[in-house]
Design an enzyme around this catalytic site. Structure first.
Site, mmCIF file in Angstrom:
data_model
loop_
_atom_site.group_PDB
_atom_site.id
_atom_site.type_symbol
_atom_site.label_atom_id
_atom_site.label_comp_id
_atom_site.label_asym_id
_atom_site.label_seq_id
_atom_site.Cartn_x
_atom_site.Cartn_y
_atom_site.Cartn_z
ATOM 1 N N LYS A 1 -22.398 89.437 17.325
ATOM 2 C CA LYS A 1 -23.872 88.736 16.931
ATOM 3 C C LYS A 1 -24.139 87.610 17.839
ATOM 4 O O LYS A 1 -25.216 87.268 18.377
ATOM 5 C CB LYS A 1 -23.721 88.850 15.687
ATOM 6 C CG LYS A 1 -24.188 89.620 14.717
ATOM 7 C CD LYS A 1 -25.460 90.754 15.092
ATOM 8 C CE LYS A 1 -25.727 91.684 14.144
ATOM 9 N NZ LYS A 1 -27.199 92.317 14.456
ATOM 10 N N SER B 1 -15.083 91.188 14.290
ATOM 11 C CA SER B 1 -15.831 92.208 15.651
ATOM 12 C C SER B 1 -17.504 91.835 15.322
ATOM 13 O O SER B 1 -18.245 91.927 16.463
ATOM 14 C CB SER B 1 -15.406 93.602 15.282
ATOM 15 O OG SER B 1 -15.794 94.068 14.168
ATOM 16 N N TYR B 2 -18.000 91.824 14.147
ATOM 17 C CA TYR B 2 -19.498 91.956 13.878
ATOM 18 C C TYR B 2 -19.732 90.470 14.305
ATOM 19 O O TYR B 2 -21.065 90.373 15.176
ATOM 20 C CB TYR B 2 -19.676 92.021 12.372
ATOM 21 C CG TYR B 2 -21.198 91.756 11.885
ATOM 22 C CD1 TYR B 2 -21.843 93.051 12.435
ATOM 23 C CD2 TYR B 2 -21.641 90.892 11.330
ATOM 24 C CE1 TYR B 2 -23.358 92.973 12.086
ATOM 25 C CE2 TYR B 2 -23.035 90.824 10.896
ATOM 26 C CZ TYR B 2 -23.794 91.793 11.129
ATOM 27 O OH TYR B 2 -24.997 91.746 10.968
ATOM 28 N N ALA B 3 -19.280 89.524 14.123
ATOM 29 C CA ALA B 3 -19.660 87.939 14.318
ATOM 30 C C ALA B 3 -19.625 87.790 15.747
ATOM 31 O O ALA B 3 -20.667 86.758 16.470
ATOM 32 C CB ALA B 3 -18.649 86.799 13.575
#
Length: 213
Positions: A120, A115-117
């Site tokens: 980003k 989810s973070y990648a």
């Protein structure tokens, strides 16, 4: 801006002439507008914007819930979009600079960081589009991907020192960067006139961990 009132007020009290704190959630469109209004009322103009807030949960891809995805995209991608749009009218007047934060997690596909990648990399895509669309307005948009010993990394270091040392040994320069000494100067450069001929770029402030080509 922060949801942590104590931390925000402490920062403002350290340098009230140059820091104005707003207690709010970055994932709120209204908060972005309020932040711009505060900057104008306190400092008279807006010449730069840095989007570096992002909350997420580390889990294997198949274990991420809708709430996990909403948290990452709400505080990461959506917040970046809201603040860019809110700041645009003022940056149009000043010919200012925007610095958004990306991450090596997105560039390398780091495990448990889906989810973070994803958020980003969405930010990097948004930044490139804005760089092209807003170049005629003299607004520059660039991305910094840091590898720094933040509070979260320090907690990880204390609980898993062997993993920390292993990770640090894989950084060509041999250490996790200092947020103020190693990353902030890169951001300051991108906000300054010294980088006036740069836009749409991703700069890696990561000790050489990822060398873009």
């Amino acid at each position: 801006m922060d949801i942590d009132t104590t931390a925000g007020e402490e920062a403002e009290n350290r340098d009230p002439a140059n820091i104005a704190f707003l207690q709010a959630d970055v994932s709120s469109k209204a908060a972005a507008l309020d932040a711009v209004d505060l900057a104008i009322s306190r400092f008279g103009k807006l010449t730069g914007l840095v989007n570096n807030a992002h909350a997420s949960r580390q889990k294997p891809l198949m274990e991420l819930t809708e709430e996990d995805w909403a948290l990452s995209f709400g505080t990461g991608f959506n917040a970046t979009l809201f603040f860019m749009r809110a700041a645009y009218p003022q940056l149009l007047k000043s010919g200012g600079s925007i610095v958004n934060f990306g991450s090596g997690a997105g560039l390398t596909g780091l495990e448990t960081q889906a989810s973070y990648a994803a958020a980003k990399e969405a930010i990097r895509g948004l930044s490139r589009v804005a760089a092209n669309e807003w170049a005629k307005d003299r607004i520059r948009v660039n991305v910094v991907c840091p590898k720094a010993e933040t509070e979260g990394v320090r907690k990880w270091k204390a609980s898993h020192p062997e993993h920390y040392q292993e990770a640090a040994s894989r950084i060509p320069l041999g250490y996790f960067g200092d947020p103020e000494k190693d990353v902030a100067p890169v951001v300051a450069f991108l906000l300054s006139d010294d980088s006036r001929y740069m836009t749409g770029q991703t700069l890696m402030a990561d000790g050489g961990s990822i060398q873009l080509r």
